[in-house]
Design a protein around this motif. Structure first.
Motif, short mmCIF file in Angstrom:
data_model
loop_
_atom_site.label_atom_id
_atom_site.label_comp_id
_atom_site.label_asym_id
_atom_site.label_seq_id
_atom_site.Cartn_x
_atom_site.Cartn_y
_atom_site.Cartn_z
N ALA A 202 0.83 -1.21 0.00
CA ALA A 202 0.00 0.00 0.00
C ALA A 202 0.87 1.26 0.00
CB ALA A 202 -0.93 -0.01 1.21
N GLU A 203 1.93 1.24 0.79
CA GLU A 203 2.78 2.43 0.84
C GLU A 203 3.52 2.66 -0.47
OE1 GLU A 203 4.83 3.83 4.20
OE2 GLU A 203 6.77 3.36 3.29
N ILE A 205 2.47 1.79 -3.35
CA ILE A 205 1.45 2.29 -4.27
C ILE A 205 1.18 3.77 -4.01
CG2 ILE A 205 -1.01 2.14 -4.86
CD1 ILE A 205 -0.76 -0.93 -4.28
N ALA A 206 1.13 4.14 -2.73
CA ALA A 206 0.87 5.54 -2.37
C ALA A 206 1.97 6.46 -2.91
CB ALA A 206 0.76 5.68 -0.85
N LEU A 207 3.21 6.07 -2.72
CA LEU A 207 4.32 6.88 -3.24
C LEU A 207 4.29 6.95 -4.76
CD1 LEU A 207 7.08 5.67 -0.78
CD2 LEU A 207 6.32 8.04 -1.05
N GLN A 209 1.56 6.75 -6.61
CA GLN A 209 0.45 7.63 -7.00
C GLN A 209 0.90 9.09 -7.00
OE1 GLN A 209 -2.48 8.72 -4.14
NE2 GLN A 209 -4.15 8.79 -5.62
N ALA A 210 1.62 9.48 -5.94
CA ALA A 210 2.07 10.87 -5.85
C ALA A 210 2.94 11.22 -7.06
CB ALA A 210 2.83 11.10 -4.55
N LEU B 238 -1.81 17.43 -3.92
CA LEU B 238 -0.62 16.58 -4.07
C LEU B 238 0.34 16.80 -2.91
CD1 LEU B 238 1.21 14.61 -5.52
CD2 LEU B 238 1.90 16.45 -7.08
N ILE B 245 1.64 10.67 3.60
CA ILE B 245 2.40 9.41 3.61
C ILE B 245 3.46 9.47 4.71
CG2 ILE B 245 3.92 7.89 2.29
CD1 ILE B 245 2.48 8.96 -0.27
N GLY B 258 -3.74 -2.66 2.26
CA GLY B 258 -3.13 -3.72 1.47
C GLY B 258 -3.13 -3.36 -0.01
N LEU B 286 -5.97 8.52 -0.11
CA LEU B 286 -5.16 9.73 -0.22
C LEU B 286 -5.89 10.81 -1.01
CD1 LEU B 286 -1.69 8.02 -0.58
CD2 LEU B 286 -2.45 9.46 1.32
#
Lengths: 391, 391
Positions: A202-203, A205-207, A209-210, B238, B245, B258, B286
C-alpha cells in the motif's frame, strides 16, 4: 547459432539514450550495444493489445552450444539495457557485477538485458509510432509486470534460449525476475531477486500515485499527448524528487547535506521582503537529480512503468502471494539492502519465508538506502559465485 | 484582570474555519471561541516586515490573580487554534489532553492557542489585506518559526501573561514551543516538545521542498496571486498526499489497505484498451485526505508555513543547536512517537541529550506513525500530570 538471423536489424536508439552505437563486426555480436527484436502483437493482461512490439536489448558474451549459459538481467524503473560497459564507451550500471571476470562472468555466460515495454530506451513505448505512424501518447495501453515478462519470453524464444541459467534483477527488475520464476518455472533455473518483495505494498502504491499525479498535473502533460510540444519537465522532475527521497536514507541526507545552504545562497534570507529565499543544499541536490532525469527519460514512460510497478503482485490470479510462492519451481537467491526504507528488508524476509525450502536472505550492508542495490551490488558477488554463477 | 480590555474585538472567522462563533457572555470569556488581537507591526527575522499583525487565538479557563496558571498550546502545520471543544460545537484536536478534568485541566489552568502568522485560521496571512486592502498573495514575506514566537510574545503581553506555566506543542507546534524556551527562557517555566527535533533535517527539508513545488507548479497558483480566481487545489492536494504518507507508518497503510481495489474499481483493468484503470484503496484514501485539506486550507499558507518549518533550527545564530540547548533555562518535557518516520525518536533523544541535566524522553507507543502525537497524545497524560501540570 542463429541469433543474428532471427533478430531484426537494429533500430535507431532513442535520442535520449546517451550511448555510442557500435558497428557489429561481421558474424560477431558486440557486447553492450543496443539492438532490437520484433516479437509481434501482444495481448495485454488488463485488456487491450499492442499490434506490433519491438524489444530493445543488449547482450554480452556468447551463447553456448546447448544454450545453457544464458542470463537475463532486468533493469529498474528508470534503468536501461546497458548493464555493463562491454564494447561501448559508456559504463554500465552493474559493471561491478557483470563483465569479464566479474561474478556474472561474460567470458562464461551469455548475458541479455531487455528494455521494458512502455519504456523509452528502445522498446515499444508511448513515444513509438502506432500503426498510423503517430506516437501512441495517451493511447498507449496499461501494461503490467507480467506483460513485460511475456514479451521477454518471446525474445528468449527468438534468441534460442529455452531456459535461463538465471534471471536477475533489483527493485522493479527484481519484480520482473520474480514474475519470470512464477510464470515460467521451467524456463528459470536460478531466480535472483534483490530489494523487492512479493508485491507492491500500500505504501509503495501511495508513493507511486504521488509521482504519477505530479506528472499528470503538469499542464504540459496534456494527458500524454505532448510529443512535438513542450514536455512536462516540471512534473517529471517533481516525480523524481519524491522517488529519490525514497531511494535514499535519512542518515545519507543528513550526512551529505545537513542544513547547509547551497553555495552562497542563504535559505534564511528574503530579498526585498518578498517570499524568496536561498536554497538549502539538499534542495539544490534534488533539483539536480530532477534535471538529470528530465534530460534522459520520457514522462509517459515514467507514468506507464510506475503503474506497471504498482501492479506487481505474484499472487494475482494464483490464490495469493503465499500460495503462489509455495509452488515456485526455481532456485531462489533473495537479497535486501539493510537501510532500504522503500522495499524493507522484512519484505524480502517474507518473500523468502513463503518460498519452498529454506531460502536465506542475503544482505547488502549499506547506509545509502534502497539505491544500495545499484551502488553496492558487488557485496553479493562472492555468494552469487558460490550459489548461482558456478561455471 | 484586564484581558478583555486589552484585546481587540473579535474579527470575523475565516471562511474556511468550520466552527461556530459563540457570543461571549458579558464579562465572561467563552472557552474555545476564536477572537483576535492586534499586535502592531512586526519586523521579520529574514528581513522585511508586516505593518500590522493580528493574531487569532482561543482561550479556555481563567487566568488566576498572579497570572501563574497560563499555558500556551501550539498547533502543527495545518492545525488551528481549536485545541479543545470548550463552549463550541466542534471537537478540539487535543480534547484528550485539554479540558475540564483533563491533564491540562481548564478548571485550573488558563489555556491559550494562537494561529501562526502566515496561517489561514484568523491570523494575518497571505489572504489578509495589505495596507491598500488587497490580499498579500505573492507579496507576503518569508516568515520563520522565530517570527511566530515573537508575535506570540506580544499576545502574551496583551493578555497579561509575563511567564507561561508551560508552552506545549507537537510537530511544528513543538518547534514553536522549543523556540519559546530558547528565545524567552524566563517566560517559560515548562517546555513540552513532542515529536520534533532541535532542527529540521535535510530529509525533512527535502520532503518539504517536494510539497512546496507541488503547489508552485500548479498553473492556478500564479505565484500566489490566485485570490478571486480558481485556487491551486490540485497542487495543494498533491502536497497533502506527499505529507500524509510521511505522517503515517508503512504497517498502518498495509494493515488498512493492502493491495485492495477501491469498492468495485479494479486497479488491474483497463477500459477500452487505454491506460485507464481503477484505483487502489490507498489511492482513494489519499484522494480523500487531499480533498479534505483543500476544502479547509489555503495553498499560500501551506507554502509559507512549510517554509517556516524548514527554517526550524534552535541553533541558528546561537553557536549551533547543541550549544544553544546546553544553555536552556526552562524545564523540558520531551516525547516522541515510537513509529514516527518523519521526526524520528532518535531526533528527540538528541534534543534531550543536548539539554542541561538528565532529560528523559517519554514515549507515545503507537503504530500509526508521526500522527500518533495527535491520536495518542492521551498516553502522555499521567506523566504530564506528574511532571508539568501538578495543580
Amino acid at each position: 547459432m542463429t541469433v543474428v538471423d532471427r533478430v531484426a536489424a537494429p533500430a535507431e536508439a532513442p535520442a535520449s539514450a546517451p550511448r555510442e552505437r557500435g558497428e557489429a563486426a561481421p558474424g560477431l555480436e558486440r557486447d553492450g550495444v543496443l539492438r532490437t527484436c520484433s516479437i509481434g502483437a501482444l495481448q495485454l493482461e488488463a485488456g487491450g493489445a499492442l499490434p506490433e512490439v519491438e524489444l530493445a536489448y543488449e547482450t554480452w558474451g556468447t551463447l553456448n552450444a546447448d544454450a545453457s549459459n544464458a542470463v537475463l538481467i532486468q533493469h529498474a524503473l528508470t534503468g536501461d539495457t546497458h548493464v555493463a560497459q562491454g564494447h561501448a564507451d559508456q559504463p554500465g550500471w552493474w559493471d561491478s557485477l557483470v563483465g569479464p571476470g566479474k561474478p556474472v562472468d561474460t567470458d562464461r555466460y551469455f548475458v541479455v538485458a531487455a528494455n521494458m515495454i512502455g519504456g523509452c530506451y528502445g522498446s515499444t513505448g508511448p513515444a513509438s509510432p502506432d500503426p498510423d505512424g503517430l506516437p501512441w501518447g495517451s493511447r498507449f495501453p496499461f501494461v503490467t509486470i507480467r506483460d513485460s515478462v511475456r514479451a521477454e519470453a518471446r525474445l528468449a524464444d527468438r534468441l534460442g534460449i529455452r531456459r535461463w541459467h538465471a534471471v536477475v534483477g533489483g527493485s522493479m527488475g527484481g519484480a520482473r525476475a520474480l514474475e519470470w520464476g512464477l510464470t515460467y518455472p521451467h524456463r528459470v533455473r536460478h531466480c535472483v531477486v534483490v530489494a523487492i518483495g512479493a508485491y507492491s505494498t500500500a505504501e509503495q502504491i501511495a508513493l507511486a500515485q504521488a509521482q504519477v499525479l505530479a506528472i499528470r498535473q503538469d499542464p504540459n502533460y496534456r494527458d500524454g499527448d505532448y510529443y512535438g510540444a513542450v514536455p512536462p519537465n516540471a512534473g517529471l522532475g517533481l516525480a523524481r524528487r519524491i522517488a529519490h527521497i525514497s531511494y535514499r536514507s535519512e542518515p545519507e541526507f543528513s550526512f551529505r547535506f545537513g542544513r547547509r545552504g547551497q553555495g552562497a545562497e542563504n535559505p534564511i534570507e528574503a530579498s526585498d521582503g518578498a517570499a524568496t529565499r536561498g536554497r538549502y543544499q539538499v534542495e539544490s541536490y534534488l533539483d539536480h537529480q530532477a534535471d538529470k532525469l528530465v534530460r534522459r527519460f520520457d514522462a509517459n514512460s515514467y507514468v506507464i512503468l510506475t503503474e506497471a510497478l504498482m501492479s506487481h503482485d505474484v499472487g494475482r490470479g494464483r490464490g495469493g502471494a503465499e500460495r503462489a510462492l509455495s509452488a515456485a519451481g526455481s532456485e531462489f537467491f533473495i537479497a535486501s539492502v539493510t537501510s532500504d526504507r522503500l522495499y524493507f528488508p522484512e519484505q524480502s524476509e517474507q518473500l523468502a519465508r513463503w518460498l519452498p525450502g529454506e531460502v536465506p536472505v542475503y544482505t547488502i550492508d549499506a547506509k545509502i538506502g534502497h539505491d544500495g542495490f545499484l551502488t553496492e551490488i558487488g557485496q553479493l558477488g562472492p555468494e552469487l559465485r558460490r550459489r548461482v554463477f558456478t561455471l
